[in-house]
Design an enzyme around this catalytic site. Structure first.
Site, PDB file in Angstrom:
ATOM      1  N   HIS A  68       0.877  -1.167   0.000  1.00 24.63           N
ATOM      2  CA  HIS A  68       0.000   0.000   0.000  1.00 24.63           C
ATOM      3  C   HIS A  68       0.918   1.222   0.000  1.00 24.63           C
ATOM      4  O   HIS A  68       2.006   1.180   0.587  1.00 24.63           O
ATOM      5  CB  HIS A  68      -0.826   0.131   1.278  1.00 24.63           C
ATOM      6  CG  HIS A  68      -1.736  -1.010   1.593  1.00 24.63           C
ATOM      7  ND1 HIS A  68      -1.329  -2.107   2.296  1.00 24.63           N
ATOM      8  CD2 HIS A  68      -3.048  -1.185   1.353  1.00 24.63           C
ATOM      9  CE1 HIS A  68      -2.355  -2.925   2.456  1.00 24.63           C
ATOM     10  NE2 HIS A  68      -3.411  -2.401   1.903  1.00 24.63           N
ATOM     11  N   ASP A  71       2.316   1.892   3.406  1.00 17.45           N
ATOM     12  CA  ASP A  71       3.294   0.968   3.994  1.00 17.45           C
ATOM     13  C   ASP A  71       4.706   1.439   3.678  1.00 17.45           C
ATOM     14  O   ASP A  71       5.601   1.337   4.507  1.00 17.45           O
ATOM     15  CB  ASP A  71       3.201  -0.445   3.392  1.00 17.45           C
ATOM     16  CG  ASP A  71       1.825  -1.037   3.434  1.00 17.45           C
ATOM     17  OD1 ASP A  71       1.077  -0.704   4.364  1.00 17.45           O
ATOM     18  OD2 ASP A  71       1.515  -1.832   2.528  1.00 17.45           O
ATOM     19  N   GLU A 199     -10.777  -7.008  -4.424  1.00 20.19           N
ATOM     20  CA  GLU A 199     -10.597  -8.075  -3.432  1.00 20.19           C
ATOM     21  C   GLU A 199     -11.838  -8.166  -2.549  1.00 20.19           C
ATOM     22  O   GLU A 199     -12.075  -7.299  -1.709  1.00 20.19           O
ATOM     23  CB  GLU A 199      -9.353  -7.757  -2.579  1.00 20.19           C
ATOM     24  CG  GLU A 199      -9.029  -8.836  -1.569  1.00 20.19           C
ATOM     25  CD  GLU A 199      -7.749  -8.522  -0.787  1.00 20.19           C
ATOM     26  OE1 GLU A 199      -6.791  -7.966  -1.368  1.00 20.19           O
ATOM     27  OE2 GLU A 199      -7.713  -8.839   0.411  1.00 20.19           O
ATOM     28  N   GLU A 235      -9.080 -14.017  -1.450  1.00 18.33           N
ATOM     29  CA  GLU A 235      -8.315 -14.314  -0.225  1.00 18.33           C
ATOM     30  C   GLU A 235      -9.013 -15.421   0.575  1.00 18.33           C
ATOM     31  O   GLU A 235     -10.222 -15.361   0.818  1.00 18.33           O
ATOM     32  CB  GLU A 235      -8.193 -13.042   0.628  1.00 18.33           C
ATOM     33  CG  GLU A 235      -7.480 -13.287   1.959  1.00 18.33           C
ATOM     34  CD  GLU A 235      -7.017 -12.002   2.637  1.00 18.33           C
ATOM     35  OE1 GLU A 235      -6.578 -11.064   1.939  1.00 18.33           O
ATOM     36  OE2 GLU A 235      -7.088 -11.943   3.875  1.00 18.33           O
ATOM     37  N   HIS A 238     -11.022 -14.444   3.638  1.00 21.84           N
ATOM     38  CA  HIS A 238     -12.215 -13.668   3.286  1.00 21.84           C
ATOM     39  C   HIS A 238     -13.320 -14.596   2.789  1.00 21.84           C
ATOM     40  O   HIS A 238     -14.500 -14.368   3.063  1.00 21.84           O
ATOM     41  CB  HIS A 238     -11.902 -12.637   2.203  1.00 21.84           C
ATOM     42  CG  HIS A 238     -10.895 -11.611   2.627  1.00 21.84           C
ATOM     43  ND1 HIS A 238     -10.490 -10.595   1.811  1.00 21.84           N
ATOM     44  CD2 HIS A 238     -10.214 -11.449   3.778  1.00 21.84           C
ATOM     45  CE1 HIS A 238      -9.598  -9.836   2.438  1.00 21.84           C
ATOM     46  NE2 HIS A 238      -9.412 -10.347   3.640  1.00 21.84           N
ATOM     47  N   ASP A 263      -4.797 -13.853  -2.450  1.00 24.59           N
ATOM     48  CA  ASP A 263      -4.139 -13.492  -1.201  1.00 24.59           C
ATOM     49  C   ASP A 263      -4.139 -14.762  -0.370  1.00 24.59           C
ATOM     50  O   ASP A 263      -5.191 -15.238   0.071  1.00 24.59           O
ATOM     51  CB  ASP A 263      -4.884 -12.358  -0.479  1.00 24.59           C
ATOM     52  CG  ASP A 263      -4.345 -10.984  -0.869  1.00 24.59           C
ATOM     53  OD1 ASP A 263      -3.536 -10.921  -1.827  1.00 24.59           O
ATOM     54  OD2 ASP A 263      -4.720  -9.976  -0.224  1.00 24.59           O
ATOM     55  N   ASP A 274     -10.625 -12.119  10.347  1.00 24.56           N
ATOM     56  CA  ASP A 274      -9.567 -12.284   9.351  1.00 24.56           C
ATOM     57  C   ASP A 274      -8.221 -12.400  10.070  1.00 24.56           C
ATOM     58  O   ASP A 274      -7.531 -11.408  10.252  1.00 24.56           O
ATOM     59  CB  ASP A 274      -9.604 -11.059   8.430  1.00 24.56           C
ATOM     60  CG  ASP A 274      -8.799 -11.237   7.172  1.00 24.56           C
ATOM     61  OD1 ASP A 274      -8.404 -12.372   6.866  1.00 24.56           O
ATOM     62  OD2 ASP A 274      -8.574 -10.222   6.485  1.00 24.56           O
ATOM     63  N   ASP A 276      -5.486 -13.836   9.210  1.00 26.41           N
ATOM     64  CA  ASP A 276      -4.292 -13.710   8.361  1.00 26.41           C
ATOM     65  C   ASP A 276      -3.164 -14.655   8.770  1.00 26.41           C
ATOM     66  O   ASP A 276      -1.999 -14.247   8.860  1.00 26.41           O
ATOM     67  CB  ASP A 276      -3.768 -12.263   8.375  1.00 26.41           C
ATOM     68  CG  ASP A 276      -4.622 -11.336   7.541  1.00 26.41           C
ATOM     69  OD1 ASP A 276      -5.198 -11.784   6.541  1.00 26.41           O
ATOM     70  OD2 ASP A 276      -4.717 -10.142   7.900  1.00 26.41           O
ATOM     71  N   ASP A 306      -0.758 -12.648   2.074  1.00 23.14           N
ATOM     72  CA  ASP A 306      -1.367 -11.622   2.929  1.00 23.14           C
ATOM     73  C   ASP A 306      -1.550 -12.269   4.296  1.00 23.14           C
ATOM     74  O   ASP A 306      -2.650 -12.657   4.685  1.00 23.14           O
ATOM     75  CB  ASP A 306      -2.699 -11.156   2.338  1.00 23.14           C
ATOM     76  CG  ASP A 306      -3.248  -9.954   3.087  1.00 23.14           C
ATOM     77  OD1 ASP A 306      -2.589  -9.504   4.045  1.00 23.14           O
ATOM     78  OD2 ASP A 306      -4.332  -9.459   2.727  1.00 23.14           O
TER      79      ASP A 306
HETATM   80  C1  GLO Z   1      -7.775  -7.035   4.533  1.00 24.72           C
HETATM   81  C2  GLO Z   1      -7.232  -7.262   3.218  1.00 24.72           C
HETATM   82  C3  GLO Z   1      -6.087  -6.333   2.931  1.00 24.72           C
HETATM   83  C4  GLO Z   1      -5.850  -6.218   1.461  1.00 24.72           C
HETATM   84  C5  GLO Z   1      -4.925  -5.091   1.173  1.00 24.72           C
HETATM   85  C6  GLO Z   1      -4.653  -4.938  -0.254  1.00 24.72           C
HETATM   86  O1  GLO Z   1      -8.385  -7.863   5.127  1.00 24.72           O
HETATM   87  O2  GLO Z   1      -6.863  -8.591   3.081  1.00 24.72           O
HETATM   88  O3  GLO Z   1      -4.950  -6.750   3.598  1.00 24.72           O
HETATM   89  O4  GLO Z   1      -5.370  -7.405   0.933  1.00 24.72           O
HETATM   90  O5  GLO Z   1      -5.468  -3.908   1.626  1.00 24.72           O
HETATM   91  O6  GLO Z   1      -5.714  -4.440  -0.928  1.00 24.72           O
HETATM   92 NI    NI Z   2      -7.756  -9.947   4.624  1.00 22.38          NI
HETATM   93 NI    NI Z   3      -5.843  -9.290   1.384  1.00 19.19          NI
HETATM   94 NI    NI Z   4      -5.486  -9.804   5.129  1.00 17.67          NI
END
Ligand code: GLO
Ligand code: NI
Ligand code: NI
Ligand code: NI
Length: 407
Positions: A68, A71, A199, A235, A238, A263, A274, A276, A306
């Site tokens: 991003h 970041d 996404e 993802e 998600h 992702d 989430d 991750d 991710d």
């Molecule tokens: C959040 C998302 C986030 C996206 C990132 C890129 O849950 O997974 O991490 O992947 O903002 O768009």
């Molecule tokens: Ni996510």
């Molecule tokens: Ni993501």
């Molecule tokens: Ni994420």
């Protein structure tokens, strides 16, 4: 299936969790030990982080990374200063990309962390915030283009609502459509040829996210005439939050030619958010790769981790272990999936199930040769339909798992 194994494993490291994650959670501050990082959001510190990041990508032999804007580059005291910081950092990223050969899988904007985005970005009720978000997307698109980014991602962030009593959903979706059309137009103008990706994600951070799953995203894209310009970034966590499996989301996107990238993480079955977590389960990665192979691969996308290390895994070395574990799980998953597809038995389950459809009136139905009248005449003559006896539901998962154990 026409591609080498490596084409399917375009691994990518995310800048946010890996280099900006602190291990903080709602119950306590960060625990991460990051010796190179002085903890400030200064340009100097950000520049140091770039060197560390590329050293990490190289040691890991990761071909790609993703970021991003916020970041990699600190927010300034106004928009112009933010842009200036971003230019400075983009130059450092470009130098490192050239020196190391590591490539940018995708860029994106953080349109959700800053308090100005508390009501959303493209779906905000404040037109200045919409304009601010648009300015940031313009800048980030230009930099992604300049860095040779192969895709550009829109995750909905706070594009959603908490309460319909004070929300004009139609207006907000119209504005989201306008926003994305502006991005498409600008990409054309600057010659950005990367793939745009949406996404999907439900529930977080707003109660009702507009881009909740693949089906909702595809319907939105069609409603606003954007379907030719976007694919999806699916993802795992998600998908499960939306009440689906990763396989379902991949198949749904794939069958509409909208499977763009993934992702990679894992959907936690115990926790309802989430989390991750890094993917470690061959059974899950084999399922995902099996579906990706079914749809001919990810195109310009990749396997983007991710994912973040657990709060207790705070030493820098844990970042290596976590990514190596994830890469290994996906490599093994791909190997298994490719072997299963080459064998053909799983595909034959589908073929068998539709055998009577194909040999009977089904062929005419699919060819559009019959309507209700013809079907009724056919059925009146026959008097009764056959019962479909090909079931075997209970053993299908078992057969897949037995393959996994064999490969
Ligand atoms: C959040 C998302 C986030 C996206 C990132 C890129 O849950 O997974 O991490 O992947 O903002 O768009
Ligand atoms: Ni996510
Ligand atoms: Ni993501
Ligand atoms: Ni994420």
């Amino acid at each position: 299936e026409g591609k080498s194994m490596r084409d399917h494993l375009r691994f990518s490291v995310v800048y946010w969790h890996t280099f900006r994650g602190t291990g903080s959670d709602p119950f306590g501050p960060g625990t991460a030990v990051r010796p190179w990082d002085d903890g400030t959001d200064s340009v100097d510190n950000a520049l140091k982080r770039v060197d560390v990041a590329f050293e990490f990508f190289q040691k890991l032999q990761a071909p790609y990374y993703a970021f991003h804007d916020r970041d990699v580059s600190p927010e300034g005291s106004n928009l112009a200063e933010s842009h200036k910081n971003f230019d400075r950092l983009a130059q450092a990223l470009k130098d490192q990309q050239q020196a190391t050969g590591v490539k940018l899988l995708w860029g994106t904007c953080n349109l959700f962390s800053h308090p100005r985005y508390m009501h959303g970005a493209a779906t905000t009720c404040n037109a200045d915030v919409f304009a601010y978000a648009a300015s940031e997307v313009k800048k980030c698109l230009e930099i992604t283009n300049d860095l040779g980014g192969e895709n550009y991602v829109f995750w909905g962030g706070r594009e959603g609502y908490q309460n319909l009593y004070n929300t004009d959903m139609k207006r907000e979706l119209d504005n989201l459509g306008r926003f994305l059309h502006m991005a498409v137009d600008h990409a054309k103008k600057i010659g950005f040829t990367g793939q745009f990706l949406i996404e999907p994600k439900p529930k977080e951070p707003t109660k009702h996210q507009y881009d909740s799953d693949a089906a909702a995203c595809l319907n939105f894209l069609r409603a606003y005439g954007l379907e030719d310009h976007f694919k999806l970034n699916i993802e795992t966590n998600h998908a499960t939050l939306a009440g689906h499996t990763m396989m379902h989301e991949l198949d749904y996107a794939g069958m509409q030619n909208a499977l763009g990238s993934i992702d990679a993480n894992t959907g936690d079955l115990l926790l309802g958010w989430d989390t991750d977590q890094f993917p470690t389960d061959y059974y899950q990665t084999a399922q995902a790769m099996w579906m990706i192979l079914k749809h001919g691969g990810l195109g310009s996308g990749g396997v983007n981790f991710d994912a973040k290390v657990r709060r207790e895994s705070f030493e820098p070395i844990d970042l290596f272990y976590a990514h190596i574990g994830g890469m290994d799980a996906f490599a093994k998953g791909l190997k298994i999936a490719a072997a299963i597809r080459a064998d053909g038995q799983m595909q034959s389950f589908v073929k068998d199930r539709y055998a009577s459809w194909d040999s009977g009136i089904g062929a005419k139905i699919e060819a559009g040769q019959v309507g209700l009248e013809e079907l009724q005449a056919y059925m009146l003559e026959k008097g009764q339909s056959d019962a479909n006896t090909s079931g075997r539901q209970e053993m299908l998962e078992n057969v897949f798992n037995r393959y996994i154990d064999r490969v």
